[in-house]
Scaffold this active site. Structure first.
Site, PDB file in Angstrom:
ATOM      1  N   ILE A  46       0.862  -1.178   0.000  1.00  0.00           N
ATOM      2  CA  ILE A  46       0.000   0.000   0.000  1.00  0.00           C
ATOM      3  C   ILE A  46       0.898   1.226   0.000  1.00  0.00           C
ATOM      4  CG2 ILE A  46      -1.766   1.262   1.303  1.00  0.00           C
ATOM      5  CD1 ILE A  46      -2.464  -1.592   2.522  1.00  0.00           C
ATOM      6  N   GLU A  47       0.845   1.967  -1.087  1.00  0.00           N
ATOM      7  CA  GLU A  47       1.748   3.118  -1.221  1.00  0.00           C
ATOM      8  C   GLU A  47       1.024   4.427  -0.926  1.00  0.00           C
ATOM      9  OE1 GLU A  47       3.532   2.680  -5.083  1.00  0.00           O
ATOM     10  OE2 GLU A  47       4.734   0.968  -4.401  1.00  0.00           O
ATOM     11  N   GLU A  58       4.180  -7.987   3.147  1.00  0.00           N
ATOM     12  CA  GLU A  58       4.496  -8.922   4.237  1.00  0.00           C
ATOM     13  C   GLU A  58       4.089  -8.352   5.584  1.00  0.00           C
ATOM     14  OE1 GLU A  58       6.374  -7.857   1.782  1.00  0.00           O
ATOM     15  OE2 GLU A  58       7.989  -9.228   1.263  1.00  0.00           O
ATOM     16  N   CYS A  89      11.949  -7.022   2.303  1.00  0.00           N
ATOM     17  CA  CYS A  89      12.894  -5.934   2.584  1.00  0.00           C
ATOM     18  C   CYS A  89      13.437  -6.072   4.015  1.00  0.00           C
ATOM     19  CB  CYS A  89      12.202  -4.581   2.399  1.00  0.00           C
ATOM     20  SG  CYS A  89      11.136  -4.129   3.772  1.00  0.00           S
ATOM     21  N   CYS A  92      10.837  -5.663   6.864  1.00  0.00           N
ATOM     22  CA  CYS A  92       9.952  -6.827   7.030  1.00  0.00           C
ATOM     23  C   CYS A  92      10.710  -7.986   7.681  1.00  0.00           C
ATOM     24  CB  CYS A  92       9.372  -7.262   5.685  1.00  0.00           C
ATOM     25  SG  CYS A  92       8.155  -6.101   5.057  1.00  0.00           S
TER      26      CYS A  92
HETATM   27  N1  THU Z   1       7.469  -4.200  -1.426  1.00  0.00           N
HETATM   28  C1  THU Z   1       6.743  -5.145  -0.752  1.00  0.00           C
HETATM   29  O1  THU Z   1       5.527  -4.993  -0.560  1.00  0.00           O
HETATM   30  N2  THU Z   1       7.404  -6.241  -0.301  1.00  0.00           N
HETATM   31  C2  THU Z   1       8.722  -6.525  -0.532  1.00  0.00           C
HETATM   32  O2  THU Z   1       9.200  -7.565  -0.138  1.00  0.00           O
HETATM   33  C3  THU Z   1       9.549  -5.555  -1.246  1.00  0.00           C
HETATM   34  C4  THU Z   1       8.901  -4.301  -1.653  1.00  0.00           C
HETATM   35  C5  THU Z   1       6.759  -3.038  -1.952  1.00  0.00           C
HETATM   36  C6  THU Z   1       7.101  -1.714  -1.354  1.00  0.00           C
HETATM   37  C7  THU Z   1       6.755  -0.778  -2.485  1.00  0.00           C
HETATM   38  O3  THU Z   1       5.360  -0.521  -2.468  1.00  0.00           O
HETATM   39  C8  THU Z   1       7.091  -1.590  -3.728  1.00  0.00           C
HETATM   40  O4  THU Z   1       7.038  -2.927  -3.341  1.00  0.00           O
HETATM   41  C9  THU Z   1       8.471  -1.363  -4.292  1.00  0.00           C
HETATM   42  O5  THU Z   1       8.756  -0.065  -4.548  1.00  0.00           O
END
Ligand code: THU
Length: 129
Positions: A46-47, A58, A89, A92
């Site tokens: 969710i951005e 995650e 990342c 997480c």
């Molecule tokens: N992102 C994730 O949701 N999980 C991961 O393991 C790596 C990255 C998301 C963060 C962001 O919304 C997008 O992926 C990468 O810019």
């Protein structure tokens, strides 16, 4: 985990990925978290236009399980739109190390499925002693 259970988690992570709100990166991620009791929780990324507030799939799954009082976790499946595996990342990994240190991680992509542990992905994790 049985192969059929892993397949189910991955399928559900694909469905969760469709709910991702990622207009800035256009990189969608889905996650399925299974508790030791077999309950399932989902997450997607969710951005936010304030990019640092963006939230990973995650952690979304982990937090939705934690707020329901879940304490024991068995497995987490992660999928993304990438041809390659989507590794969690650092943030997480740290949260999983704290709340689900024994969890089995299943990363799926068109290359196949890979299994990891948190100990492999985050050796020497931060701990407040
Ligand atoms: N992102 C994730 O949701 N999980 C991961 O393991 C790596 C990255 C998301 C963060 C962001 O919304 C997008 O992926 C990468 O810019």
């Amino acid at each position: 985990m049985l192969p059929l259970q892993i397949e189910r988690l991955i399928k559900e992570a694909e469905a969760a990925r469709k709910k991702a709100l990622a207009p800035y990166s256009k990189f969608t991620v889905g996650a399925t978290l299974m508790t030791s009791g077999g309950k399932i929780y989902h997450g997607c990324n969710i951005e936010n236009p304030s990019l640092m507030l963006s939230f990973c799939a995650e952690r979304a799954a982990l937090i939705s399980a934690l707020v329901e009082g879940e304490k024991e976790f068995k497995a987490l499946a992660i999928v993304s739109g990438s041809k390659d595996y989507c590794f969690p990342c650092g943030a997480c990994r740290q949260m999983l190390a704290e709340f689900a240190p024994e969890i089995e991680l299943y990363l799926a992509s068109e290359k196949g499925i890979k299994k990891f542990s948190i100990a492999e992905l985050l050796p020497h994790q931060f701990k407040k002693i």
